[in-house]
Design an enzyme around this catalytic site. Structure first.
Site, PDB file in Angstrom:
ATOM      1  NE  ARG A 223     -14.161 -32.476 -85.073  1.00  5.01           N
ATOM      2  CZ  ARG A 223     -15.255 -32.021 -85.667  1.00  5.01           C
ATOM      3  NH1 ARG A 223     -15.598 -32.526 -86.845  1.00  5.01           N
ATOM      4  NH2 ARG A 223     -16.000 -31.089 -85.112  1.00  5.01           N
ATOM      5  CG  HIS A 271     -12.954 -30.223 -92.362  1.00 12.24           C
ATOM      6  ND1 HIS A 271     -12.173 -30.371 -91.238  1.00 12.24           N
ATOM      7  CD2 HIS A 271     -14.237 -30.332 -91.940  1.00 12.24           C
ATOM      8  CE1 HIS A 271     -12.951 -30.546 -90.182  1.00 12.24           C
ATOM      9  NE2 HIS A 271     -14.215 -30.529 -90.590  1.00 12.24           N
TER      10      HIS A 271
END
Length: 308
Positions: A223, A271
């Site tokens: 993350r 991502h």
């Protein structure tokens, strides 16, 4: 009773794919998609991804909260109705994609591919040190981290795991908690696959970088909030960190003005290390919808205490 998908950052095409798979597999479920939810009092199950903050307060009769992906930090960071369980997606394809991405990053560092990309632009022929000797450490040895270690070990590369708690048995050398420095002394590639919790937020910071062997390479696929972004470039410029492969960021999309874009030692990807496959995820959500309605045990339930 209804099931609601709340994923405002998904495109219309992505949401239509979710609608279609639910219609195909469970046409009996009253599926509603945010923001077009007719009556929130009828919604007993919600599926969330990057949802509006505090939206769960607006559903008075929730029995289950489902993450649309493997991560649940977006849920844990928000208000959660007391006693409502949370589940996540476990998909072998997610593991396959994540492991391949990480191994790609490890081998790119080992064989110095980023340096050759820069050299090509400069028309520079440099045959020095075509291989960097590597030893890999994976922080977070759940399903994803364990698979990365298996594959790295299979390539003949020394590898080590690190986590928050001790393990009585693990198939690779393992360190935990206070053994952090001992773990870092073994490696020169750090892969972050930690769950995001209050304890791990900001874990990749200047203090940690100073514990690295000089020249350690960083890969973050967990993350964005694990990394204190302003600490990374000074660590690279000092030589403590040799470079980084980053797939996640505190703010996404990464702003055009962000200094990471212009730093050759930092590779940025949007991502995409591992993307949820709705055909794999929807059956799990449907099964848990039925389990919740019939008071049966849930699959892939998350510990609200541990945060994963």
């Amino acid at each position: 009773m209804a099931l609601a998908i709340v994923a405002p950052n998904k495109t219309d095409n992505e949401l239509n794919s979710w609608r279609n798979i639910f219609q195909e597999l469970a046409p009996e479920i009253d599926l509603q998609v945010y923001p077009e939810i007719k009556d929130k009092a009828l919604v007993e199950v919600v599926v969330l991804w990057q949802h509006p903050k505090n939206i769960l307060k607006t559903f008075p009769n929730l029995k289950l909260i489902c993450s649309m992906g493997s991560g649940v930090d977006h849920i844990m960071a928000d208000y959660i109705p007391k006693g409502v369980p949370i589940t996540r997606i476990v998909d072998p394809r997610l593991t396959f994609s994540m492991t391949n991405y990480v191994v790609m990053g490890i081998l790119n560092f080992h064989r110095q591919i980023n340096r050759y990309i820069v050299n090509k632009r400069l028309k520079k022929w440099d045959m020095t040190q075509p291989e960097i000797p590597i030893s890999v450490g994976v922080m977070g040895v759940g399903e994803l981290g364990g698979d990365v270690l298996d594959k790295v070990h299979g390539l003949g590369i020394p590898c080590f795991g690190y986590g928050n708690s001790p393990k009585t048995s693990f198939r690779h050398p393992y360190y935990y908690g206070p053994q952090l420095q001992e773990f870092l002394d073994k490696i020169n590639v750090v892969v972050c696959l930690l769950p995001l919790t209050p304890k791990t937020e900001g874990f990749l910071n200047d203090d940690l970088f100073n514990k690295f062997k000089p020249g350690t390479y960083l890969i973050n696929v967990a993350r964005g909030k694990h990394l204190v972004e302003e600490d990374l470039i000074p660590a690279i410029e000092s030589g403590q960190v040799s470079g980084a492969l980053l797939d996640v960021f505190s703010k996404e999309p990464l702003p055009e003005t962000h200094p990471f874009w212009s730093k050759d030692e930092i590779m940025v990807t949007p991502h995409i290390a591992s993307i949820t496959n709705y055909r794999a995820a929807a059956p799990q959500i449907i099964a848990n919808y039925k389990n919740a309605m019939e008071n049966r045990p849930l699959i892939n339930e998350v510990s609200t205490v541990q945060g994963y």
